[in-house]
Write an enzyme that holds these catalytic residues in place. Structure first.
Site, PDB file in Angstrom:
ATOM      1  N   GLY A 220       4.540   8.272  -4.879  1.00 30.74           N
ATOM      2  CA  GLY A 220       4.557   6.799  -4.920  1.00 30.74           C
ATOM      3  C   GLY A 220       5.435   6.232  -6.019  1.00 30.74           C
ATOM      4  N   ILE A 221       4.926   5.180  -6.634  1.00 30.15           N
ATOM      5  CA  ILE A 221       5.704   4.463  -7.651  1.00 30.15           C
ATOM      6  C   ILE A 221       5.986   5.370  -8.857  1.00 30.15           C
ATOM      7  CG2 ILE A 221       5.636   2.485  -9.234  1.00 30.15           C
ATOM      8  CD1 ILE A 221       4.017   0.967  -7.097  1.00 30.15           C
ATOM      9  N   ASN A 290       1.276   4.712 -15.537  1.00 30.67           N
ATOM     10  CA  ASN A 290       1.389   4.295 -14.133  1.00 30.67           C
ATOM     11  C   ASN A 290       0.186   4.709 -13.289  1.00 30.67           C
ATOM     12  OD1 ASN A 290       2.856   3.853 -11.392  1.00 30.67           O
ATOM     13  ND2 ASN A 290       2.334   6.036 -11.423  1.00 30.67           N
ATOM     14  N   GLY A 292      -2.997   5.094 -11.302  1.00 32.23           N
ATOM     15  CA  GLY A 292      -3.978   4.055 -10.978  1.00 32.23           C
ATOM     16  C   GLY A 292      -4.651   4.386  -9.666  1.00 32.23           C
ATOM     17  N   LYS A 297     -14.200  -2.662  -2.469  1.00 29.84           N
ATOM     18  CA  LYS A 297     -15.474  -3.104  -1.866  1.00 29.84           C
ATOM     19  C   LYS A 297     -15.707  -4.528  -2.338  1.00 29.84           C
ATOM     20  CE  LYS A 297     -17.947   0.068   0.384  1.00 29.84           C
ATOM     21  NZ  LYS A 297     -17.685   0.022   1.785  1.00 29.84           N
ATOM     22  N   LEU A 298     -16.328  -5.334  -1.484  1.00 31.77           N
ATOM     23  CA  LEU A 298     -16.730  -6.655  -1.963  1.00 31.77           C
ATOM     24  C   LEU A 298     -17.706  -6.472  -3.122  1.00 31.77           C
ATOM     25  CD1 LEU A 298     -17.303  -8.533   1.413  1.00 31.77           C
ATOM     26  CD2 LEU A 298     -15.349  -8.719  -0.144  1.00 31.77           C
ATOM     27  N   ASN A 301     -21.175  -5.418  -2.502  1.00 37.70           N
ATOM     28  CA  ASN A 301     -21.436  -4.026  -2.103  1.00 37.70           C
ATOM     29  C   ASN A 301     -20.906  -3.020  -3.129  1.00 37.70           C
ATOM     30  OD1 ASN A 301     -22.423  -5.040   0.345  1.00 37.70           O
ATOM     31  ND2 ASN A 301     -20.344  -5.139   1.182  1.00 37.70           N
ATOM     32  N   TYR A 356     -10.630  -3.461  -9.351  1.00 36.42           N
ATOM     33  CA  TYR A 356      -9.188  -3.232  -9.553  1.00 36.42           C
ATOM     34  C   TYR A 356      -8.550  -4.401 -10.314  1.00 36.42           C
ATOM     35  CZ  TYR A 356      -4.328  -2.165  -8.189  1.00 36.42           C
ATOM     36  OH  TYR A 356      -2.977  -1.883  -8.185  1.00 36.42           O
ATOM     37  N   THR A 391       4.663   1.208  -0.141  1.00 40.09           N
ATOM     38  CA  THR A 391       4.200   2.561  -0.505  1.00 40.09           C
ATOM     39  C   THR A 391       3.200   3.023   0.556  1.00 40.09           C
ATOM     40  OG1 THR A 391       2.354   1.675  -1.758  1.00 40.09           O
ATOM     41  CG2 THR A 391       4.348   2.134  -3.012  1.00 40.09           C
TER      42      THR A 391
HETATM   43  P1  NAD Z   1      -0.493   6.224  -5.541  1.00 40.03           P
HETATM   44  O1  NAD Z   1      -1.931   6.354  -5.196  1.00 40.03           O
HETATM   45  O2  NAD Z   1       0.516   6.562  -4.487  1.00 40.03           O
HETATM   46  O3  NAD Z   1      -0.173   7.123  -6.818  1.00 40.03           O
HETATM   47  C1  NAD Z   1      -1.004   7.137  -7.955  1.00 40.03           C
HETATM   48  C2  NAD Z   1      -0.883   8.480  -8.647  1.00 40.03           C
HETATM   49  O4  NAD Z   1      -1.781   8.462  -9.780  1.00 40.03           O
HETATM   50  C3  NAD Z   1      -1.299   9.649  -7.742  1.00 40.03           C
HETATM   51  O5  NAD Z   1      -0.325  10.667  -7.786  1.00 40.03           O
HETATM   52  C4  NAD Z   1      -2.617  10.088  -8.357  1.00 40.03           C
HETATM   53  O6  NAD Z   1      -2.892  11.479  -8.191  1.00 40.03           O
HETATM   54  C5  NAD Z   1      -2.432   9.717  -9.828  1.00 40.03           C
HETATM   55  N1  NAD Z   1      -3.726   9.621 -10.514  1.00 40.03           N
HETATM   56  C6  NAD Z   1      -4.859   9.026 -10.053  1.00 40.03           C
HETATM   57  N2  NAD Z   1      -5.872   9.232 -10.925  1.00 40.03           N
HETATM   58  C7  NAD Z   1      -5.368   9.963 -11.962  1.00 40.03           C
HETATM   59  C8  NAD Z   1      -5.941  10.508 -13.137  1.00 40.03           C
HETATM   60  N3  NAD Z   1      -7.232  10.340 -13.434  1.00 40.03           N
HETATM   61  N4  NAD Z   1      -5.136  11.219 -13.952  1.00 40.03           N
HETATM   62  C9  NAD Z   1      -3.822  11.411 -13.656  1.00 40.03           C
HETATM   63  N5  NAD Z   1      -3.246  10.937 -12.550  1.00 40.03           N
HETATM   64  C10 NAD Z   1      -4.008  10.216 -11.700  1.00 40.03           C
HETATM   65  O7  NAD Z   1      -0.303   4.730  -6.077  1.00 40.03           O
HETATM   66  P2  NAD Z   1       1.028   3.814  -6.183  1.00 40.03           P
HETATM   67  O8  NAD Z   1       1.015   2.856  -5.060  1.00 40.03           O
HETATM   68  O9  NAD Z   1       2.234   4.645  -6.428  1.00 40.03           O
HETATM   69  O10 NAD Z   1       0.675   2.973  -7.502  1.00 40.03           O
HETATM   70  C11 NAD Z   1       1.124   3.320  -8.799  1.00 40.03           C
HETATM   71  C12 NAD Z   1       0.668   2.245  -9.772  1.00 40.03           C
HETATM   72  O11 NAD Z   1       1.176   0.984  -9.349  1.00 40.03           O
HETATM   73  C13 NAD Z   1      -0.855   2.103  -9.848  1.00 40.03           C
HETATM   74  O12 NAD Z   1      -1.234   1.808 -11.179  1.00 40.03           O
HETATM   75  C14 NAD Z   1      -1.122   0.909  -8.939  1.00 40.03           C
HETATM   76  O13 NAD Z   1      -2.315   0.267  -9.274  1.00 40.03           O
HETATM   77  C15 NAD Z   1       0.093   0.054  -9.232  1.00 40.03           C
HETATM   78  N6  NAD Z   1       0.428  -0.933  -8.196  1.00 40.03           N
HETATM   79  C16 NAD Z   1       0.801  -0.565  -6.931  1.00 40.03           C
HETATM   80  C17 NAD Z   1       1.140  -1.546  -6.000  1.00 40.03           C
HETATM   81  C18 NAD Z   1       1.608  -1.204  -4.592  1.00 40.03           C
HETATM   82  O14 NAD Z   1       1.972  -2.120  -3.835  1.00 40.03           O
HETATM   83  N7  NAD Z   1       1.647   0.067  -4.203  1.00 40.03           N
HETATM   84  C19 NAD Z   1       1.058  -2.893  -6.341  1.00 40.03           C
HETATM   85  C20 NAD Z   1       0.648  -3.228  -7.630  1.00 40.03           C
HETATM   86  C21 NAD Z   1       0.351  -2.237  -8.550  1.00 40.03           C
END
Ligand code: NAD
Length: 450
Positions: A220-221, A290, A292, A297-298, A301, A356, A391
């Site tokens: 991902g990101i 990065n 996350g 869930k509401l 709940n 979140y 993503t």
């Molecule tokens: P993703 O789920 O594809 O990737 C997240 C990565 O973090 C995964 O590889 C996961 O294994 C790793 N991770 C999770 N828990 C962990 C832990 N305890 N220790 C180490 N690594 C851990 O998510 P993404 O869409 O690539 O998002 C990346 C960041 O961008 C996140 O913080 C997300 O909240 C934020 N974000 C994403 C979007 C979007 O549109 N995708 C929008 C706003 C913010």
């Protein structure tokens, strides 16, 4: 899930069906010029940046114009740092109106304004603040992927201190950053000498020699952040949970960096991370928080477990690691840059995401609180808040939610992971020491939470 409307936009069928146009955004490709054509550079009042911006733009091989002519413009920079009166504001309108008419696709409008809090008198403060409304409205009016952003500068800021921000906002690196306001103060720490900035490698490899940790780098990101920082010259330390080991190894191999399997919520995570950095890399320059998770869930709940796991990964781990980076003897180098990934949900709120959104708003609070403490060490901490990014996470949304998310922004499309990564690279530069405690959205000027 591909963006069908964007794909159709570039065909004759779209016109026949009367479908709305989704512009193709210009994105950074190594070797491309800063901008493909001329930039208008103008000042109102005693602007102290226009001369340096002109010199910088010309150094990049881009013609800098002082007046609007017949040429299509690729950028418009108006230095309003000296604007104090309504007459100054009217002069800005006289410059901007003909300029935006000539602005081409993926064009750039960048205003430079004074810090309203420093203004002497109500009129000067009002004029400085008015630029906020002005630039956000320009962003909403521009078409074909053009953007408008504002740099607010304190009176002690020199032209060199805004150099990395001017580069970012004029370049294709800021493709999905629109309608944003970034505040620049006198840089903390020792910024790089101008001679080094002029190094021909500097623009293509602005992070050369820097060690960058990226958490959640397996996919991902996070994977895009690792790729982008490595492209810009950084050595990558990719961190992710053991269960994501395969993706993590791929990121490390692709970027020529190292992999560290680590759950950032483990009680010894900060110790293990910092020891790895000290032992294997002789310290660290850039830390990107990065990783996350979502557990939607509401609130009605919501379970304790869902609440705690989201707050733990998205906020608690960042707080703990940041304290360790600030502690005496930490491996964070001078001109260290911490960049946290927040979210538009943390600004606008989102149904089903109380946990979140609380964690991501918390990241913003943390960044603002820690900025002075990092400054004491010559380092900075900032946040990016992504909006709708294409993503795996957003591909799983129901069609109507996904379509809505994609279109309700000025650029009429979702951003790409690389867009978030480019903003992180801008904060990560040694020359970006004037940016501290900032939150910049990478959201195409989303209407949500604006
Ligand atoms: P993703 O789920 O594809 O990737 C997240 C990565 O973090 C995964 O590889 C996961 O294994 C790793 N991770 C999770 N828990 C962990 C832990 N305890 N220790 C180490 N690594 C851990 O998510 P993404 O869409 O690539 O998002 C990346 C960041 O961008 C996140 O913080 C997300 O909240 C934020 N974000 C994403 C979007 C979007 O549109 N995708 C929008 C706003 C913010």
């Amino acid at each position: 899930m591909s963006d069908l409307l964007a794909t159709l936009s570039n065909t004759g069928i779209a016109k026949q069906l009367g479908l709305p146009t989704v512009p193709t955004l210009r994105r950074h490709r190594p070797g491309d010029p800063l901008l493909a054509g001329p930039v208008l550079v103008a000042a109102v009042g005693e602007g102290r940046f226009a001369k340096a911006v002109t010199a910088f733009v010309e150094e990049q091989g881009v013609p800098a114009l002082t007046a609007v002519g017949e040429d299509r413009l690729h950028g418009v920079v108006v230095d309003l740092s000296g604007a104090r009166t309504l007459a100054d504001l009217a002069a800005a309108q006289q410059i901007l109106t003909p300029a935006v008419k000539r602005l081409g696709p993926s064009g750039r409008v960048l205003l430079i304004g004074a810090e309203p809090a420093e203004a002497s008198g109500a009129e000067a403060a009002a004029v400085a603040q008015s630029l906020d409304g002005l630039v956000r409205s320009i962003g909403k009016e521009l078409r074909f992927g053009a953007t408008a952003n504002l740099l607010v500068v304190t009176s002690d800021v020199t032209p060199a201190a805004i150099d990395s921000s001017v580069r970012f906002f004029l370049s294709a690196r800021s493709a999905y950053v629109d309608g944003q306001v970034a505040h620049v103060a006198a840089p903390v720490g020792n910024p790089r000498e101008p001679a080094e900035v002029d190094d021909p490698r500097a623009e293509e490899q602005p992070l050369a020699g820097r060690i960058a940790v990226v958490t959640g780098a397996a996919r991902g990101i996070g994977a895009a952040i690792a790729d982008t920082l490595a492209r810009d010259g950084a050595t990558i330390v990719a961190v992710d949970i053991p269960a994501a080991g395969e993706g993590l190894a791929r990121t490390a191999n692709r970027t020529g960096g190292t992999a560290l399997q680590l759950d950032i919520t483990a009680s010894d995570a900060a110790d293990r991370l910092l020891s790895h950095l000290a032992d294997r890399h002789d310290g660290v320059d850039i830390v990107v928080h990065n990783a996350g998770i979502t557990r939607d869930k509401l609130l009605a709940n919501m379970t304790e477990d869902r609440w705690n796991s989201v707050l733990g990964v998205n906020l608690g781990a960042q707080l703990t690691i940041n304290e360790a980076l600030l502690a005496k003897g930490s491996p964070l180098h001078e001109a260290g840059r911490v960049v946290c990934v927040s979210s538009q949900s943390g600004i606008a709120g989102n149904r089903g995401q109380t946990n979140y959104a609380a964690s991501k708003a918390g990241v913003i609070g943390m960044v603002r609180a820690l900025a002075p403490r990092f400054a004491e060490r010559g380092a900075t901490i900032n946040a990016v808040a992504p909006g709708f990014i294409e993503t795996d996470m957003t591909a799983k949304m129901p069609v109507a939610t996904r379509e809505g998310g994609r279109r309700i922004n000025s650029l009429k499309q979702g951003g790409l992971p690389v867009d978030v990564a480019e903003a992180i690279g801008w904060f990560g530069r040694a020359e970006s020491g004037g940016l501290n405690g900032q939150v910049v959205r990478v959201c195409g000027q989303s209407m949500l939470g604006a």
